[in-house]
Design a protein around this motif. Sequence first.
Motif, PDB file in Angstrom:
ATOM      1  N   GLN A   1      29.295  66.600  26.504  1.00  0.00           N
ATOM      2  CA  GLN A   1      30.425  67.688  26.119  1.00  0.00           C
ATOM      3  C   GLN A   1      31.093  68.088  27.014  1.00  0.00           C
ATOM      4  N   SER A   2      32.605  67.635  26.034  1.00  0.00           N
ATOM      5  CA  SER A   2      33.816  67.251  26.015  1.00  0.00           C
ATOM      6  C   SER A   2      34.801  68.817  26.538  1.00  0.00           C
ATOM      7  N   SER A   3      35.748  69.044  28.072  1.00  0.00           N
ATOM      8  CA  SER A   3      36.050  70.208  28.044  1.00  0.00           C
ATOM      9  C   SER A   3      37.328  69.895  28.623  1.00  0.00           C
ATOM     10  N   GLU A   4      38.321  71.238  27.882  1.00  0.00           N
ATOM     11  CA  GLU A   4      39.565  71.504  28.597  1.00  0.00           C
ATOM     12  C   GLU A   4      39.537  70.898  30.373  1.00  0.00           C
ATOM     13  N   GLU A   5      38.649  71.111  31.286  1.00  0.00           N
ATOM     14  CA  GLU A   5      38.688  70.832  33.004  1.00  0.00           C
ATOM     15  C   GLU A   5      38.946  69.276  33.188  1.00  0.00           C
ATOM     16  N   THR A   6      39.658  68.679  33.933  1.00  0.00           N
ATOM     17  CA  THR A   6      39.598  67.354  34.361  1.00  0.00           C
ATOM     18  C   THR A   6      39.505  67.553  35.660  1.00  0.00           C
ATOM     19  N   PHE A   7      39.297  66.639  36.078  1.00  0.00           N
ATOM     20  CA  PHE A   7      38.654  65.927  37.793  1.00  0.00           C
ATOM     21  C   PHE A   7      39.808  64.453  38.252  1.00  0.00           C
ATOM     22  N   GLU A   8      41.245  65.088  38.884  1.00  0.00           N
ATOM     23  CA  GLU A   8      42.344  64.262  39.086  1.00  0.00           C
ATOM     24  C   GLU A   8      42.954  63.936  40.126  1.00  0.00           C
ATOM     25  N   LEU A   9      43.310  62.552  41.105  1.00  0.00           N
ATOM     26  CA  LEU A   9      43.419  62.740  41.827  1.00  0.00           C
ATOM     27  C   LEU A   9      44.429  61.659  41.899  1.00  0.00           C
ATOM     28  N   ALA A  10      46.151  61.694  43.183  1.00  0.00           N
ATOM     29  CA  ALA A  10      46.542  61.453  43.054  1.00  0.00           C
ATOM     30  C   ALA A  10      46.962  59.375  42.961  1.00  0.00           C
ATOM     31  N   GLU A  11      47.435  58.420  42.042  1.00  0.00           N
ATOM     32  CA  GLU A  11      46.812  57.083  42.087  1.00  0.00           C
ATOM     33  C   GLU A  11      45.918  56.954  43.980  1.00  0.00           C
ATOM     34  N   ASN A  12      46.938  57.238  44.782  1.00  0.00           N
ATOM     35  CA  ASN A  12      47.166  56.464  46.070  1.00  0.00           C
ATOM     36  C   ASN A  12      46.180  57.514  46.733  1.00  0.00           C
ATOM     37  N   LYS A  13      45.526  58.438  46.542  1.00  0.00           N
ATOM     38  CA  LYS A  13      44.463  58.936  46.826  1.00  0.00           C
ATOM     39  C   LYS A  13      43.241  58.271  46.670  1.00  0.00           C
ATOM     40  N   ALA A  14      43.461  58.461  45.355  1.00  0.00           N
ATOM     41  CA  ALA A  14      42.272  57.624  45.055  1.00  0.00           C
ATOM     42  C   ALA A  14      41.727  56.275  45.698  1.00  0.00           C
ATOM     43  N   ASN A  15      43.017  55.368  45.037  1.00  0.00           N
ATOM     44  CA  ASN A  15      42.478  54.220  46.044  1.00  0.00           C
ATOM     45  C   ASN A  15      42.178  54.665  47.342  1.00  0.00           C
ATOM     46  N   LYS A  16      42.804  55.522  48.521  1.00  0.00           N
ATOM     47  CA  LYS A  16      41.880  55.607  49.569  1.00  0.00           C
ATOM     48  C   LYS A  16      40.288  56.355  49.071  1.00  0.00           C
ATOM     49  N   LEU A  17      40.313  56.830  48.657  1.00  0.00           N
ATOM     50  CA  LEU A  17      39.062  57.061  48.515  1.00  0.00           C
ATOM     51  C   LEU A  17      38.269  56.369  48.360  1.00  0.00           C
ATOM     52  N   SER A  18      38.467  55.674  46.956  1.00  0.00           N
ATOM     53  CA  SER A  18      37.147  55.067  46.776  1.00  0.00           C
ATOM     54  C   SER A  18      37.308  54.033  47.956  1.00  0.00           C
ATOM     55  N   GLY A  19      38.198  53.415  48.297  1.00  0.00           N
ATOM     56  CA  GLY A  19      37.248  52.521  49.769  1.00  0.00           C
ATOM     57  C   GLY A  19      36.797  52.900  50.642  1.00  0.00           C
ATOM     58  N   LEU A  20      36.526  54.691  50.990  1.00  0.00           N
ATOM     59  CA  LEU A  20      35.486  55.428  51.225  1.00  0.00           C
ATOM     60  C   LEU A  20      33.978  54.748  51.052  1.00  0.00           C
ATOM     61  N   LYS A  21      33.007  53.948  52.624  1.00  0.00           N
ATOM     62  CA  LYS A  21      31.626  54.032  52.231  1.00  0.00           C
ATOM     63  C   LYS A  21      30.969  55.124  51.698  1.00  0.00           C
ATOM     64  N   GLU A  22      31.211  56.582  52.308  1.00  0.00           N
ATOM     65  CA  GLU A  22      31.042  57.811  52.529  1.00  0.00           C
ATOM     66  C   GLU A  22      31.134  58.099  51.331  1.00  0.00           C
ATOM     67  N   VAL A  23      32.462  58.401  50.826  1.00  0.00           N
ATOM     68  CA  VAL A  23      33.314  58.958  49.089  1.00  0.00           C
ATOM     69  C   VAL A  23      32.116  58.237  48.647  1.00  0.00           C
ATOM     70  N   GLN A  24      32.310  56.915  48.826  1.00  0.00           N
ATOM     71  CA  GLN A  24      31.315  56.473  47.442  1.00  0.00           C
ATOM     72  C   GLN A  24      29.744  56.305  47.108  1.00  0.00           C
ATOM     73  N   ILE A  25      29.265  56.553  48.559  1.00  0.00           N
ATOM     74  CA  ILE A  25      27.732  57.334  48.599  1.00  0.00           C
ATOM     75  C   ILE A  25      27.149  58.515  47.589  1.00  0.00           C
ATOM     76  N   TYR A  26      28.598  59.132  47.700  1.00  0.00           N
ATOM     77  CA  TYR A  26      28.237  60.320  47.378  1.00  0.00           C
ATOM     78  C   TYR A  26      28.805  60.636  46.479  1.00  0.00           C
ATOM     79  N   VAL A  27      29.244  60.549  45.376  1.00  0.00           N
ATOM     80  CA  VAL A  27      29.193  59.745  44.341  1.00  0.00           C
ATOM     81  C   VAL A  27      28.969  58.767  43.296  1.00  0.00           C
ATOM     82  N   LYS A  28      28.477  57.704  43.816  1.00  0.00           N
ATOM     83  CA  LYS A  28      27.275  57.581  43.516  1.00  0.00           C
ATOM     84  C   LYS A  28      26.261  57.718  43.543  1.00  0.00           C
ATOM     85  N   THR A  29      25.411  58.892  44.722  1.00  0.00           N
ATOM     86  CA  THR A  29      24.317  59.458  44.158  1.00  0.00           C
ATOM     87  C   THR A  29      24.465  60.834  43.225  1.00  0.00           C
ATOM     88  N   LEU A  30      25.911  61.233  43.149  1.00  0.00           N
ATOM     89  CA  LEU A  30      25.834  62.327  42.286  1.00  0.00           C
ATOM     90  C   LEU A  30      25.804  61.477  40.627  1.00  0.00           C
TER      91      LEU A  30
END
Length: 134
Positions: A92-121
């Motif tokens: 169900q689409s909604s108006e709420e979004t989950f946005e990160l700045a591009e440089n922040k997203a690049n840094k976070l996607s490189g952290l194994k802990e964040v990858q595990i968190y999101v993939k577990t989710l």
Amino acid sequence: MSKSPEKKVSTEKTKAQTENKKPVLTPLQSIKNDILVIEKAYDNNDFIYIKKFLKKVRSYKKKLNSFQVQQVFKAIFPKEENAFFSSYKDYQSSEETFELAENKANKLSGLKEVQIYVKTLVLIHLIKLNDIQR
């Protein structure tokens, strides 16, 4: 006319109660805060917080729908395929979004802990959907 002392006291209590309440966060806001705390804990080598938030991910099982999980996945892993989320019944689409700045997203996607968190989710959400379909 002045207020009676009883009404004045109850009004003060009501004001104090509303000031002490924490704002209610949506699941996406909570997840974003969790990810940012995981990043901060990683930078400080404080792995106790990382374990705490990895355990907390199960609490989102009933709160999230496929659209919200897709938003998180797309923000952290922008180059990976994420269209399969829209094929689920609870999308169900909604108006709420989950946005990160591009440089922040690049840094976070490189952290194994964040990858595990999101993939577990994502995994917990897919298990929930599988249980619903049975």
